[in-house]
Design an enzyme around this catalytic site. Structure first.
Site, short mmCIF file in Angstrom:
data_model
loop_
_atom_site.label_atom_id
_atom_site.label_comp_id
_atom_site.label_asym_id
_atom_site.label_seq_id
_atom_site.Cartn_x
_atom_site.Cartn_y
_atom_site.Cartn_z
N SER A 189 0.81 -1.23 0.00
CA SER A 189 0.00 0.00 0.00
C SER A 189 0.83 1.27 0.00
O SER A 189 0.51 2.22 -0.70
CB SER A 189 -0.94 0.02 1.20
N HIS A 241 0.37 4.66 4.32
CA HIS A 241 -0.21 5.29 3.13
C HIS A 241 0.28 6.73 2.99
O HIS A 241 0.69 7.16 1.93
CB HIS A 241 -1.74 5.30 3.23
#
Ligand SMILES: [Zn+2]
Ligand SMILES: [Zn+2]
Length: 281
Positions: free
Chosen positions: A181, A227
């Site tokens: 991610s 993220h």
């Protein structure tokens, strides 16, 4: 918000439908993956190659292999997807041993630093996690790799993965993490920067990134820290690419990427020292 001067030169001069970031080393025109021939430094377009051959009629025929032949296929993106899929199968078959060997847990940073990167290639065993990441990687990776070229894309991907792990070290130091991610968010950030530079509609992308960030904050067990770290590093790397797009600024580009790497390594070392002193004190 499309500035005509910015869109000039963002499409391959031989394939007007293909957006690309790579310029010919000799003539400076934009060329897509298929039109790039690797030169000693950078890439040459087909016309400049022809000119070079005409002036040197007795050049040896170039050795053509699967990798040196120019093509527009995003080889790096496909390889990363294949690698993640293989690792995921190995994770399932090994009953957690492979996951344990490759995941990133901040307190182990000093003794096993490779985990900062290897964790980007392992996923949680639920298929949803890997499917979502690989779908986003396939979508944005193939676009970005065609625009940037293989090596720039690979540098972007790995630096973003590292950035995601460093953010976890600082913001959530007792959480073990896995997943691509952080790197995928780096691609989001880079795509946003480069679209702005080349001219194009980034509203859709902003919506996709916003939704994904929101999911990271709302759904438990998703590391929003990773993220955010990946996103910021992706933006920084793309900023270096935008500032050094001209083939003459190649050294500045390497220097910029080196500086980002150096900052991330320094942050990892500093974060690790802080974490150790907190645990001991
Ligand atoms: Zn040229
Ligand atoms: Zn082309």
């Amino acid at each position: 918000m499309t500035d005509a001067s910015q869109t000039e030169g963002s499409y391959c001069y031989r394939h007007p439908d293909r957006q690309s970031f790579v310029l010919c080393q000799r003539c400076g025109r934009t060329i897509c993956g298929e039109c790039q021939t690797p030169a000693a430094v950078g890439f040459h377009c087909p016309e400049c190659m022809k000119e070079a051959r005409a002036s040197m009629p007795r050049v040896k025929p170039r050795v053509v292999t699967a990798f040196s032949r120019s093509s527009n296929a995003p080889v790096v993106t496909y390889s990363i997807i294949a690698l993640c899929a293989l690792v995921w199968v190995a994770q399932l078959l090994s009953g957690g041993a492979v996951t344990q060997a490759l995941l990133y847990f901040p307190p182990w940073t000093a003794t096993e630093p490779w985990r900062l990167i290897t964790s980007a290639f392992v996923h949680s065993t639920s298929p949803f996690h890997i499917l979502f990441n690989m779908w986003a990687l396939w979508l944005f990776g193939s676009m970005l790799e065609r625009m940037l070229g293989r090596w720039r894309f690979l540098a972007l991907y790995l630096l973003s993965a590292l950035g995601g792990s460093v953010a976890v070290l600082w913001l959530s130091p007792l959480t073990p993490v896995v997943g691509a991610s952080g790197a995928v968010f780096g691609l989001f950030g880079a795509f946003f920067m480069i679209q702005r530079r080349l001219g194009g509609n980034s509203i859709q992308l902003i919506i996709v990134i916003g939704l994904n960030l929101a999911i990271g904050f709302i759904v438990p067990n998703i590391s929003w820290q990773g993220h955010v770290g990946g996103l910021l590093v992706g933006i920084a790397v793309a900023w270096v690419f935008v500032l050094t797009r001209s083939p003459r600024k190649r050294n500045a580009q390497l220097l910029g990427l080196g500086a980002i790497l150096a900052v991330l390594v320094a942050l990892a070392v500093l974060g690790d020292i802080t974490l150790i002193s907190r645990v001991l004190g």
